[in-house]
Structures are given as structure tokens and as C-alpha cells.
Design a protein around this motif. Sequence first.
Motif, PDB file in Angstrom:
ATOM      1  N   ILE A 314      23.839  -9.213 -58.054  1.00  0.00           N
ATOM      2  CA  ILE A 314      23.702  -7.918 -57.387  1.00  0.00           C
ATOM      3  C   ILE A 314      25.335  -7.640 -56.734  1.00  0.00           C
ATOM      4  CG2 ILE A 314      22.815  -6.734 -55.321  1.00  0.00           C
ATOM      5  CD1 ILE A 314      20.126  -7.659 -56.070  1.00  0.00           C
ATOM      6  N   SER A 315      25.323  -9.377 -55.659  1.00  0.00           N
ATOM      7  CA  SER A 315      26.832  -8.993 -55.441  1.00  0.00           C
ATOM      8  C   SER A 315      27.934  -8.695 -56.243  1.00  0.00           C
ATOM      9  CB  SER A 315      26.946 -10.615 -54.586  1.00  0.00           C
ATOM     10  OG  SER A 315      26.213 -11.068 -53.947  1.00  0.00           O
ATOM     11  N   ALA A 316      27.764  -8.994 -57.867  1.00  0.00           N
ATOM     12  CA  ALA A 316      28.090  -8.846 -58.800  1.00  0.00           C
ATOM     13  C   ALA A 316      28.279  -6.961 -59.053  1.00  0.00           C
ATOM     14  CB  ALA A 316      28.282  -8.879 -60.300  1.00  0.00           C
ATOM     15  N   ALA A 317      27.423  -6.265 -58.656  1.00  0.00           N
ATOM     16  CA  ALA A 317      26.914  -5.081 -59.102  1.00  0.00           C
ATOM     17  C   ALA A 317      27.772  -4.554 -57.234  1.00  0.00           C
ATOM     18  CB  ALA A 317      25.679  -4.689 -58.741  1.00  0.00           C
ATOM     19  N   VAL A 318      27.660  -5.128 -56.073  1.00  0.00           N
ATOM     20  CA  VAL A 318      28.481  -4.313 -55.293  1.00  0.00           C
ATOM     21  C   VAL A 318      29.824  -4.435 -55.773  1.00  0.00           C
ATOM     22  CG1 VAL A 318      29.119  -4.476 -52.490  1.00  0.00           C
ATOM     23  CG2 VAL A 318      26.784  -4.809 -53.745  1.00  0.00           C
ATOM     24  N   VAL A 319      30.335  -5.577 -56.305  1.00  0.00           N
ATOM     25  CA  VAL A 319      31.882  -5.819 -56.311  1.00  0.00           C
ATOM     26  C   VAL A 319      32.578  -4.430 -57.695  1.00  0.00           C
ATOM     27  CG1 VAL A 319      33.915  -7.279 -57.192  1.00  0.00           C
ATOM     28  CG2 VAL A 319      32.419  -7.747 -54.973  1.00  0.00           C
ATOM     29  N   LEU A 320      31.990  -4.866 -58.149  1.00  0.00           N
ATOM     30  CA  LEU A 320      31.981  -3.650 -59.189  1.00  0.00           C
ATOM     31  C   LEU A 320      32.306  -2.344 -59.138  1.00  0.00           C
ATOM     32  CD1 LEU A 320      29.848  -5.532 -63.034  1.00  0.00           C
ATOM     33  CD2 LEU A 320      32.561  -5.095 -62.168  1.00  0.00           C
ATOM     34  N   GLY A 321      31.451  -2.249 -58.216  1.00  0.00           N
ATOM     35  CA  GLY A 321      31.270  -1.007 -57.950  1.00  0.00           C
ATOM     36  C   GLY A 321      32.451  -0.268 -56.991  1.00  0.00           C
ATOM     37  N   ILE A 322      32.869  -1.542 -56.163  1.00  0.00           N
ATOM     38  CA  ILE A 322      33.930  -1.461 -55.366  1.00  0.00           C
ATOM     39  C   ILE A 322      35.008  -0.875 -55.735  1.00  0.00           C
ATOM     40  CG2 ILE A 322      36.083  -2.838 -53.944  1.00  0.00           C
ATOM     41  CD1 ILE A 322      32.974  -3.773 -51.950  1.00  0.00           C
ATOM     42  N   GLY A 323      35.334  -1.599 -57.017  1.00  0.00           N
ATOM     43  CA  GLY A 323      36.220  -1.621 -58.198  1.00  0.00           C
ATOM     44  C   GLY A 323      36.439   0.062 -58.697  1.00  0.00           C
ATOM     45  N   ARG A 324      35.431   0.227 -59.711  1.00  0.00           N
ATOM     46  CA  ARG A 324      34.856   1.275 -59.661  1.00  0.00           C
ATOM     47  C   ARG A 324      35.419   1.845 -58.584  1.00  0.00           C
ATOM     48  NH1 ARG A 324      34.927   5.815 -62.719  1.00  0.00           N
ATOM     49  NH2 ARG A 324      33.036   6.680 -63.492  1.00  0.00           N
ATOM     50  N   ALA A 325      35.304   2.061 -57.565  1.00  0.00           N
ATOM     51  CA  ALA A 325      35.525   3.471 -56.458  1.00  0.00           C
ATOM     52  C   ALA A 325      37.048   2.952 -56.568  1.00  0.00           C
ATOM     53  CB  ALA A 325      35.288   3.622 -55.141  1.00  0.00           C
ATOM     54  N   ILE A 326      37.821   2.526 -55.819  1.00  0.00           N
ATOM     55  CA  ILE A 326      38.810   1.341 -56.098  1.00  0.00           C
ATOM     56  C   ILE A 326      39.875   2.789 -57.005  1.00  0.00           C
ATOM     57  CG2 ILE A 326      40.966   0.322 -56.062  1.00  0.00           C
ATOM     58  CD1 ILE A 326      39.363  -1.253 -54.067  1.00  0.00           C
ATOM     59  N   GLY A 327      39.758   2.627 -58.131  1.00  0.00           N
ATOM     60  CA  GLY A 327      40.599   2.873 -59.285  1.00  0.00           C
ATOM     61  C   GLY A 327      40.215   3.948 -59.665  1.00  0.00           C
ATOM     62  N   GLU A 328      38.837   5.014 -58.596  1.00  0.00           N
ATOM     63  CA  GLU A 328      38.962   5.993 -59.385  1.00  0.00           C
ATOM     64  C   GLU A 328      39.896   7.447 -58.937  1.00  0.00           C
ATOM     65  OE1 GLU A 328      37.158   7.733 -61.204  1.00  0.00           O
ATOM     66  OE2 GLU A 328      38.291   9.855 -60.551  1.00  0.00           O
ATOM     67  N   THR A 329      40.312   8.580 -59.634  1.00  0.00           N
ATOM     68  CA  THR A 329      41.486   8.610 -59.641  1.00  0.00           C
ATOM     69  C   THR A 329      40.687  10.315 -59.060  1.00  0.00           C
ATOM     70  OG1 THR A 329      42.662   7.872 -60.748  1.00  0.00           O
ATOM     71  CG2 THR A 329      44.394   9.823 -59.578  1.00  0.00           C
ATOM     72  N   ALA A 392      34.030 -10.403 -59.912  1.00  0.00           N
ATOM     73  CA  ALA A 392      32.473 -10.499 -60.891  1.00  0.00           C
ATOM     74  C   ALA A 392      31.934 -11.191 -61.444  1.00  0.00           C
ATOM     75  CB  ALA A 392      32.424  -8.836 -60.852  1.00  0.00           C
ATOM     76  N   GLU A 393      33.508 -11.834 -62.134  1.00  0.00           N
ATOM     77  CA  GLU A 393      33.295 -12.376 -63.253  1.00  0.00           C
ATOM     78  C   GLU A 393      32.372 -13.778 -63.033  1.00  0.00           C
ATOM     79  OE1 GLU A 393      34.026 -13.898 -67.502  1.00  0.00           O
ATOM     80  OE2 GLU A 393      33.712 -11.724 -66.898  1.00  0.00           O
ATOM     81  N   ALA A 394      33.479 -14.328 -61.749  1.00  0.00           N
ATOM     82  CA  ALA A 394      32.996 -15.542 -61.487  1.00  0.00           C
ATOM     83  C   ALA A 394      31.260 -15.598 -60.920  1.00  0.00           C
ATOM     84  CB  ALA A 394      33.608 -16.165 -60.622  1.00  0.00           C
ATOM     85  N   ILE A 395      31.204 -13.899 -59.605  1.00  0.00           N
ATOM     86  CA  ILE A 395      29.454 -14.213 -58.673  1.00  0.00           C
ATOM     87  C   ILE A 395      28.489 -14.149 -60.138  1.00  0.00           C
ATOM     88  CG2 ILE A 395      28.293 -12.945 -58.205  1.00  0.00           C
ATOM     89  CD1 ILE A 395      31.356 -11.915 -56.658  1.00  0.00           C
TER      90      ILE A 395
END
Lengths: 404, 284
Positions: A314-329, A392-395
Motif C-alpha cells: 500500500i505504501s508503494a501504491a501511495v509513493v507511485l501515486g505521488i510520482g504519477r501526480a508530480i510528473g503530470e503536465t 517504491a521498488e525498495a518498499i
Amino acid sequence: MKRFRRIVEKIAEGMLTLSGAVTTVTILLIVVFLFREGLGLFKSPAVEKGYALCVNVANPVDRLTPFQIKQIFDYAIVNWAELGGKDEAIELFRFDDIFSRYSDEELGAENDYALLPDKLGEVVASSPGIIAFLPEEYLPRDLKGVRMLRSEHITAGDFFGGREWIPTATPAPQFGTLPLLLGTLWVSIIAIFIALPLGLGVAIYLSELANEQTRKLLKPAIELLAGIPSVVYGFFGLVVLVPLVQKAFGLPVGETGFTGSVILAIMALPTIITVAEDAMRNTPRAMREASLALGATHWQTIYRVIVPYAKSGISAAVVLGIGRAIGETMAVLMVTGNAAVIPKTLFAPLRTIPATIAAELGEAPAGGAHYQALFMLGCILFLITLVINITAEAISKRQHNKGL
Amino acid sequence: MSKHTGQNIAFWIFRLLGLIVVGILLWILGFIIWNGIGVIDWEFLTEAPTDGMTGGGIFPAIVGTCCLILGSMIVAFPIGVMSAIYTTEYAGNGRVVRFIRIMTDNLGGIPSIIFGLFGMSLFVNTLGWGDSILAGSFTLGLLVLPLVIRTTEEALKAIPDSFRTGSLALGATKLQTIRRVVLPMAFPNIVTGLILSIGRVSGETAPILFTVAAYFLPKLPTGIFDQVMALPYHLYVIATSGTDLESARPIAYGTALVLIVIVLIMNILASILRRYFGKKVKTN
């Protein structure tokens, strides 16, 4: 014949091996080109290209940061004492001012303004508090009484610590990334706060409660949600959410950080749901059954056993979600209002790093400081997403190890 | 009893959340379809924009997006499939593969705007291709590379090892086995990956902003060094920076609908393929 075939085989194998490296090579190229362009920024002069700042020779101040230059020309600093100099009022002198002091004849107009540099020199030499912003081709040749301010480069401190992003300011463009960086993190984190309860709930529903038929309905819906182009999200946000937010909260404009967060939350949902659901489905059967056998209800099993077990997923999901949001243009560019200010409230316009790049790269001349600054922003974004991916990978690796 | 009340409440909340997600999707789709469907007609799909992009159609943008889809697939598909063949069939399970996989995942996680910056720096400026279909195709191709590789890898992994060992036991070489046995069997799933990549490429805006997309260009491209209009960029432009935003709105709805329909078709096609061939492999 057999030999020929063996050679073909070897060649094919070689080509396949080479193509295996394609993603690695791409990443390397991205790093090289991004940083090559971006790092050039720190070799750019702080003052607009082709211009220089001159002061009277008696003035002790010999270096100014881009921000100080801007403040001087905005009349926010009016005395040299504020900059560590003598107590002397600052007199601004722009190149055009010379034409109001001297006639064309005095400047040698018919002779390619041959006398212009000398006259400029006279002006600067005669006034102790002056700061003159002059094109390099007309700099006074005779430097008696005139001192050029040392041509400072834009520093990493100016870039990372600067609070103002005004790339077109004259004489000193402001490349402070703080508002952009904070804006990016701000919208993304709020987006995750919105998306997390929703996404986690749906993930639990999908992995624990839904029957096969509901899954068959929900899964494609989530895939579709992930497939809708970001520019369509942006358009939807612009025509539906922006007026909605404006009306609902009684704001002067609906293009706010909050609007961006809502759109980003929707866009991050598929990532969060898929990753979190996978993690929960991986809970060993034995653990569920043990919990149920001890008399726990299904719900107790979910929140006491399954969710804690899937914690790292679930933490990985959160981190990946943040990543998706940060890069969105595109979506962010279209709904956040793009004001480069440090965000203080939910409902104010703000501007993110990707949106800045998308909005400004088209008008920044290639190789100039602005262009380089945008590439440097790209480098920051790249590093942030890299850190996020690795985290995310590490988690999620931790989860796998635990599973064994 | 009370622990069951808690459970009931919780489960109803989860069902509600599931409904909300479907609701959001239907809201977005419904809104675009509802407003866009009236705009779509033959002229809209086959004519160039007119009247400062407040009238006419979106034909050049459709053609441009098709060019970019074709170009990026030519760039990404062969090398992506080859890369996947290498990692699944040749490289074993050692450090190298793990490294490659991490790199592929990381490439997939890079934001699309970074690809735009990179494409502009390498293809447009350094290689001197200018804003062109070629530069845009390479940029988009690299962007979907991880998707192509990942789907192909999965397709290859789904083929049971017994087919490989059987072929090898009959005296076929490794390359022959891959070409004659593994690839044909994995083909439908590889095509599914291709279709998903097309869906992704057709909607990307940020990578083409500075590598190919033209604001307004009524004539069709004649070569790979031409600029083109593209659907997603066109939508962005007429939604945000036209001369007359209000009268361009219908065109924007129409463009958004065309984009969504492309994505829908690609998704449906992919799931049909997956279902149909997924069964076929099993019954074999």
C-alpha cells in the motif's frame, strides 16, 4: 550450410543482446542531454545576455545577486547602504535615458553613434549613486570613473533558494524554483490525500468483497480511467471542475491548486488501486483462514490482518501515486491557473514544474538562460521521479521478502 | 452482533467507493460524449479547421496523429520486441536482467514532459531534425518502449517451457525455436501490447509540444521532416489559447470525443484479443 546457420544465429543473438540495452541507453541519453543543457545555466551571466551593469568607480559594491538587481530596478532597494555600500541614493540609469540627456548630434548619430560610449562614461562618472544598465556594444571604452559590476553567474543558491520565477524580467531574469517546487509537491500531496481513501477502499473492495462479475465490470473501468489522455482530463477539469470549484467555494477564479489536486487524484486512482489490490491479493491464504478460524469477522480480518500485511504494498501504491501526480503536465497546466507563487492556501492559483516547462519552453530561445533553466527544472523533476521509483521498488521488495 | 454491524457499515462504504469510481468514469465519458456527439459529422472528420479554428474540422490533426502512431510504432515495436526476447529467452535470470528490468521500469516512470525536453534537445536541436514527424516519432517511440517491452515479456513468459524444450529436443536451434514456436504462439498477446501502446501514444501531449506539433497547419504532411497537427495538442490549443474560446468549445468537445473514442476502441480491441486468444492457448 550448418556453419552459415551458426553464424546467422550468432548475429541474431548479438542483435538481441544489443537491443536488450536499449532502455538503459535511453535513460543514459536522457540524463546526459538533460544535464548538459541544464547545467549550462550556472555558467550564464546573471544579467541579460549582451548587457552589463556599470557603477561609479567610487562605489564599493562590486557584486549583486540576481534578486538584488531585480529589487533595485523595482525600486524596492533605493539606497546603496542596504547593499553594504555607502549611504547614497541609488540612481537608475537605463540605456534609453541617454537620449533624453543628449541630442542626436552630441551622440554622433550620423556617425553610427560614435560618441555614445563616451557620453555614457561621462554620465556614470559624474554621478556617485548611479547604476547603469547598458548594452555591451556601447560600453564606455575609457573606464575612467566607471566600474563594471563583476559579471556574476547564476548560482545554485539563486536557483534552488530563489522565491521568484520571472524568466523575462530585465535586467536580471529571476530563476527561483522554490515556488514551482513547492507548488508541485503541494498539488501532488493534496491529490494523494483525496485519492488515498477512495483508492484504498476500492482496492479492498476489489480484492476482498467483489464477486467475479463486479470485478469484470470494475477492472476495465479502472483501466479506462488510466487510459484517458491527460489532455482530456485537463479539458474536463477546465470546463467542469473549474466553474464548479469557483461556485462551490465562492472564489474569484476557479483555477486553483485544489482543482488541480482533484484532477490529479482522479488520474492517480488507477495506479493506487492496482498496486494496492495486488498487494492485498498476495496475502497468504493461511493468514486469512487462521484469522477467520479464530472467530474474527471478515472485516476484522481485513483491517487487522490483510491491510497490515499489505502495508508495504500500500505504501508503494501511495509513493507511485505521488510520482504519477508530480510528473503530470497537461491536466495541471490547464486547471491550476499557473501563478508562480509559493502556495499558502488550498484555493489559490499555483504552478508546477512540468506545467512551467510545457508553458515556457516554446518561447525560450534555444541555448539561452531561460531555456537552460527549464532544462534544469527537468533535471529536478527527473531526479524526484527517480527517487520515487527507487523508493517504491525498495518498499515493494520488502513485501516480497516478507512473503517468503 | 455489533461486530457484524461494523462489518456491514464498512462493506457498504466500500461498495459505495467502488460505485464512486465507476461514477467518475461515467461522468467524464458521459460529459464528453454528450457534448461532443452533436459536433461529429463527416465534415468535422474530413475538413481542415477554418475561421481561426472556431469552425471546420480536425482532419489534419487526425492525419498527424496517425503519422505519429505509425512512426512511433516503427521506432518502438521492433526494438521493444527484440529487447523483450533478449530478457526472457536469452539473458537467464541473473544480475544483467535484473538491471535491465529496473532500467525499463524507471524509464516507464519518467514523466512525459521529460521526454519532450529530451526529444527537443537530442532530435530537434542536436541532430537538427527540427520540429518534424521524425523527431516526434522517436520521442513518442522511446516513451512507449517500456510498455512494449513489458507486454511482450509477459506474452513470452506465458508460453509454457515445454514448447521450447520440445522444439529444442527435435533439433531446432534456439533462434529457430523462438521464430517458429515461441513468437507465433505469443503473437496475439504481443499485438495486444501494440494496441495498448497505440492508445497511449495517441493521447500524449507533452512529448510532442516541442518536437512536432503545429498550432495550425491546414496542409497535410508530405515527408518525415514536416510538422503536423496532432489531436491532443489541438485539443489543448483550442481549449486554452484560441482567439475565441467560447465559439471554439464545440470543436474542443468534438476533438476530445474523437480522442476518447480512439482510446476506447484500443482498450476494447485489446481486451477482446486477450480474451479470445487467452482461451485458445488454454484449450491447446
